[in-house]
Design a protein around this motif. Structure first.
Motif, PDB file in Angstrom:
ATOM      1  N   LEU A  13       0.874  -1.221  -0.135  1.00 55.66           N
ATOM      2  CA  LEU A  13       0.063  -0.108  -0.153  1.00 55.66           C
ATOM      3  C   LEU A  13       0.815   1.410  -0.217  1.00 55.66           C
ATOM      4  CD1 LEU A  13      -2.487   1.522   0.159  1.00 55.66           C
ATOM      5  CD2 LEU A  13      -2.630   0.908   2.688  1.00 55.66           C
ATOM      6  N   ARG A  14       1.818   1.372   0.894  1.00 50.15           N
ATOM      7  CA  ARG A  14       2.832   2.645   0.924  1.00 50.15           C
ATOM      8  C   ARG A  14       3.443   2.575  -0.347  1.00 50.15           C
ATOM      9  NH1 ARG A  14       6.034   3.597   6.117  1.00 50.15           N
ATOM     10  NH2 ARG A  14       3.924   4.375   6.700  1.00 50.15           N
ATOM     11  N   LEU A  15       4.089   1.409  -1.008  1.00 49.72           N
ATOM     12  CA  LEU A  15       4.898   1.457  -2.187  1.00 49.72           C
ATOM     13  C   LEU A  15       4.073   2.103  -3.379  1.00 49.72           C
ATOM     14  CD1 LEU A  15       7.380   0.364  -3.749  1.00 49.72           C
ATOM     15  CD2 LEU A  15       5.907  -1.505  -4.218  1.00 49.72           C
ATOM     16  N   LEU A  31     -11.006   8.136  -0.247  1.00 45.60           N
ATOM     17  CA  LEU A  31     -11.405   6.879   0.617  1.00 45.60           C
ATOM     18  C   LEU A  31     -12.887   7.209   1.475  1.00 45.60           C
ATOM     19  CD1 LEU A  31      -8.503   4.490   1.229  1.00 45.60           C
ATOM     20  CD2 LEU A  31      -9.858   4.121  -0.928  1.00 45.60           C
ATOM     21  N   SER A  32     -12.707   8.342   2.082  1.00 45.53           N
ATOM     22  CA  SER A  32     -13.683   9.118   2.734  1.00 45.53           C
ATOM     23  C   SER A  32     -13.430   8.196   4.250  1.00 45.53           C
ATOM     24  CB  SER A  32     -15.024   8.663   2.542  1.00 45.53           C
ATOM     25  OG  SER A  32     -15.430   9.568   1.293  1.00 45.53           O
ATOM     26  N   CYS A  33     -11.951   8.228   4.554  1.00 39.58           N
ATOM     27  CA  CYS A  33     -11.721   7.770   5.826  1.00 39.58           C
ATOM     28  C   CYS A  33     -10.803   8.775   6.470  1.00 39.58           C
ATOM     29  CB  CYS A  33     -11.185   6.288   5.822  1.00 39.58           C
ATOM     30  SG  CYS A  33      -9.481   6.192   5.071  1.00 39.58           S
ATOM     31  N   THR A  34     -10.243   8.543   7.363  1.00 46.29           N
ATOM     32  CA  THR A  34      -9.146   9.488   8.162  1.00 46.29           C
ATOM     33  C   THR A  34      -7.740   9.323   7.745  1.00 46.29           C
ATOM     34  OG1 THR A  34      -8.626   8.175   9.895  1.00 46.29           O
ATOM     35  CG2 THR A  34     -10.569   9.735  10.282  1.00 46.29           C
ATOM     36  N   ARG A  35      -6.791  10.288   7.577  1.00 47.20           N
ATOM     37  CA  ARG A  35      -5.557   9.955   7.540  1.00 47.20           C
ATOM     38  C   ARG A  35      -4.829   8.968   8.319  1.00 47.20           C
ATOM     39  NH1 ARG A  35      -1.249  11.163   9.768  1.00 47.20           N
ATOM     40  NH2 ARG A  35      -2.219  12.469  11.255  1.00 47.20           N
ATOM     41  N   GLN A  36      -5.283   8.710   9.652  1.00 52.00           N
ATOM     42  CA  GLN A  36      -4.752   7.955  10.672  1.00 52.00           C
ATOM     43  C   GLN A  36      -5.121   6.401  10.293  1.00 52.00           C
ATOM     44  OE1 GLN A  36      -6.167  10.581  11.477  1.00 52.00           O
ATOM     45  NE2 GLN A  36      -5.080  11.973  12.628  1.00 52.00           N
ATOM     46  N   HIS A  37      -6.341   6.080   9.656  1.00 52.30           N
ATOM     47  CA  HIS A  37      -6.888   5.029   9.232  1.00 52.30           C
ATOM     48  C   HIS A  37      -5.972   4.504   8.000  1.00 52.30           C
ATOM     49  CE1 HIS A  37      -9.441   1.440   8.578  1.00 52.30           C
ATOM     50  NE2 HIS A  37      -9.443   1.836   7.483  1.00 52.30           N
ATOM     51  N   VAL A  38      -5.644   5.271   7.076  1.00 52.92           N
ATOM     52  CA  VAL A  38      -4.467   4.870   6.077  1.00 52.92           C
ATOM     53  C   VAL A  38      -3.337   4.523   6.683  1.00 52.92           C
ATOM     54  CG1 VAL A  38      -3.577   5.736   3.796  1.00 52.92           C
ATOM     55  CG2 VAL A  38      -6.073   6.386   4.363  1.00 52.92           C
ATOM     56  N   SER A  39      -2.634   5.340   7.699  1.00 53.66           N
ATOM     57  CA  SER A  39      -1.369   5.084   8.137  1.00 53.66           C
ATOM     58  C   SER A  39      -1.544   3.698   8.913  1.00 53.66           C
ATOM     59  CB  SER A  39      -1.305   6.244   9.005  1.00 53.66           C
ATOM     60  OG  SER A  39       0.061   6.122   9.784  1.00 53.66           O
ATOM     61  N   LYS A  49      -6.957  -7.506   7.983  1.00 58.37           N
ATOM     62  CA  LYS A  49      -7.222  -7.638   6.577  1.00 58.37           C
ATOM     63  C   LYS A  49      -8.356  -6.580   6.308  1.00 58.37           C
ATOM     64  CE  LYS A  49      -9.121 -10.620   3.542  1.00 58.37           C
ATOM     65  NZ  LYS A  49     -10.100  -9.910   2.582  1.00 58.37           N
ATOM     66  N   PRO A  50      -7.783  -5.487   5.395  1.00 61.54           N
ATOM     67  CA  PRO A  50      -8.982  -4.704   5.145  1.00 61.54           C
ATOM     68  C   PRO A  50      -9.996  -5.330   4.324  1.00 61.54           C
ATOM     69  CG  PRO A  50      -6.820  -3.890   4.482  1.00 61.54           C
ATOM     70  CD  PRO A  50      -6.564  -5.197   4.734  1.00 61.54           C
ATOM     71  N   GLU A  51     -11.268  -4.957   4.385  1.00 66.98           N
ATOM     72  CA  GLU A  51     -12.582  -5.300   3.760  1.00 66.98           C
ATOM     73  C   GLU A  51     -12.400  -5.151   2.307  1.00 66.98           C
ATOM     74  OE1 GLU A  51     -15.284  -6.955   5.324  1.00 66.98           O
ATOM     75  OE2 GLU A  51     -14.146  -6.541   7.188  1.00 66.98           O
ATOM     76  N   ASP A  52     -12.859  -6.279   1.710  1.00 65.22           N
ATOM     77  CA  ASP A  52     -13.022  -6.198   0.118  1.00 65.22           C
ATOM     78  C   ASP A  52     -13.362  -4.867  -0.491  1.00 65.22           C
ATOM     79  OD1 ASP A  52     -12.137  -8.864   0.031  1.00 65.22           O
ATOM     80  OD2 ASP A  52     -13.996  -9.847  -0.305  1.00 65.22           O
ATOM     81  N   ASP A  53     -14.370  -3.997   0.077  1.00 64.92           N
ATOM     82  CA  ASP A  53     -14.659  -2.782  -0.579  1.00 64.92           C
ATOM     83  C   ASP A  53     -13.541  -1.940  -0.413  1.00 64.92           C
ATOM     84  OD1 ASP A  53     -15.340  -2.855   2.336  1.00 64.92           O
ATOM     85  OD2 ASP A  53     -16.869  -1.241   1.775  1.00 64.92           O
ATOM     86  N   VAL A  54     -12.762  -1.945   0.710  1.00 66.19           N
ATOM     87  CA  VAL A  54     -11.679  -0.821   0.933  1.00 66.19           C
ATOM     88  C   VAL A  54     -10.613  -1.375   0.064  1.00 66.19           C
ATOM     89  CG1 VAL A  54     -10.010  -0.167   2.634  1.00 66.19           C
ATOM     90  CG2 VAL A  54     -12.335  -0.764   3.361  1.00 66.19           C
ATOM     91  N   VAL A  55     -10.253  -2.407  -0.281  1.00 63.86           N
ATOM     92  CA  VAL A  55      -9.183  -3.119  -1.126  1.00 63.86           C
ATOM     93  C   VAL A  55      -9.658  -2.804  -2.382  1.00 63.86           C
ATOM     94  CG1 VAL A  55      -7.950  -5.144  -2.238  1.00 63.86           C
ATOM     95  CG2 VAL A  55      -8.607  -4.998   0.343  1.00 63.86           C
ATOM     96  N   GLN A  56     -10.956  -2.859  -2.921  1.00 65.90           N
ATOM     97  CA  GLN A  56     -11.247  -2.047  -4.406  1.00 65.90           C
ATOM     98  C   GLN A  56     -10.993  -0.810  -4.305  1.00 65.90           C
ATOM     99  OE1 GLN A  56     -12.032  -3.993  -6.964  1.00 65.90           O
ATOM    100  NE2 GLN A  56     -11.893  -6.013  -5.625  1.00 65.90           N
ATOM    101  N   ALA A  65      -4.022  -3.484  -9.737  1.00 64.39           N
ATOM    102  CA  ALA A  65      -4.967  -4.410  -9.367  1.00 64.39           C
ATOM    103  C   ALA A  65      -5.370  -4.747  -7.677  1.00 64.39           C
ATOM    104  CB  ALA A  65      -4.441  -5.765 -10.190  1.00 64.39           C
ATOM    105  N   PRO A  66      -6.266  -5.030  -7.552  1.00 71.65           N
ATOM    106  CA  PRO A  66      -6.544  -5.492  -6.207  1.00 71.65           C
ATOM    107  C   PRO A  66      -5.400  -6.626  -5.474  1.00 71.65           C
ATOM    108  CG  PRO A  66      -8.805  -5.300  -7.118  1.00 71.65           C
ATOM    109  CD  PRO A  66      -7.604  -5.148  -8.294  1.00 71.65           C
ATOM    110  N   GLY A  67      -5.247  -7.283  -6.308  1.00 73.24           N
ATOM    111  CA  GLY A  67      -4.176  -8.365  -5.991  1.00 73.24           C
ATOM    112  C   GLY A  67      -3.033  -8.010  -5.700  1.00 73.24           C
ATOM    113  N   PHE A  68      -2.500  -6.957  -5.899  1.00 74.48           N
ATOM    114  CA  PHE A  68      -1.304  -6.247  -5.746  1.00 74.48           C
ATOM    115  C   PHE A  68      -1.064  -6.228  -4.183  1.00 74.48           C
ATOM    116  CE2 PHE A  68       0.890  -2.503  -4.739  1.00 74.48           C
ATOM    117  CZ  PHE A  68       2.138  -2.721  -5.468  1.00 74.48           C
ATOM    118  N   PHE A  69      -2.008  -6.028  -3.440  1.00 70.86           N
ATOM    119  CA  PHE A  69      -1.810  -5.700  -2.051  1.00 70.86           C
ATOM    120  C   PHE A  69      -1.807  -7.071  -1.373  1.00 70.86           C
ATOM    121  CE2 PHE A  69      -4.398  -1.929  -3.377  1.00 70.86           C
ATOM    122  CZ  PHE A  69      -3.475  -1.159  -3.099  1.00 70.86           C
ATOM    123  N   PHE A  70      -2.026  -8.217  -1.936  1.00 69.31           N
ATOM    124  CA  PHE A  70      -1.753  -9.460  -1.457  1.00 69.31           C
ATOM    125  C   PHE A  70      -0.489 -10.426  -1.790  1.00 69.31           C
ATOM    126  CE2 PHE A  70      -6.086  -7.918  -1.038  1.00 69.31           C
ATOM    127  CZ  PHE A  70      -6.402  -8.324   0.153  1.00 69.31           C
TER     128      PHE A  70
END
Length: 71
Positions: A13-15, A31-39, A49-56, A65-70
């Motif tokens: 994710l950071r990459l 993503l409509s979330c906080t900076r802290q959540h992304v951090s 593991k983030p929920e599938d909708d967050v990964v999308q 691609a979503p698979g990049f994160f796994f």
């Protein structure tokens, strides 16, 4: 591809975020979330593991691609 048996890789994710020059706040706003959540997702804290909708949404925002994160 099912991500059920694969583990989310926070460093990917950071990459991707750094590759596009996106700040934590810019991604959080997308993503409509906080900076802290992304951090927390980037550091793997908590180790959930983030929920599938967050990964999308992450994949769409960072143009990967979503698979990049796994692995």
């Amino acid at each position: 591809m099912s991500h059920d048996t694969l583990e989310f890789q926070p460093f990917r994710l950071r990459l991707a975020r750094h590759f596009w020059g996106t700040t934590l706040q810019e991604l959080a706003d997308t993503l409509s979330c906080t900076r802290q959540h992304v951090s927390q997702m980037e550091t793997g804290t908590p180790r959930l593991k983030p929920e599938d909708d967050v990964v999308q949404a992450l994949a769409a925002a960072l143009k990967v691609a979503p698979g990049f994160f796994f692995h």
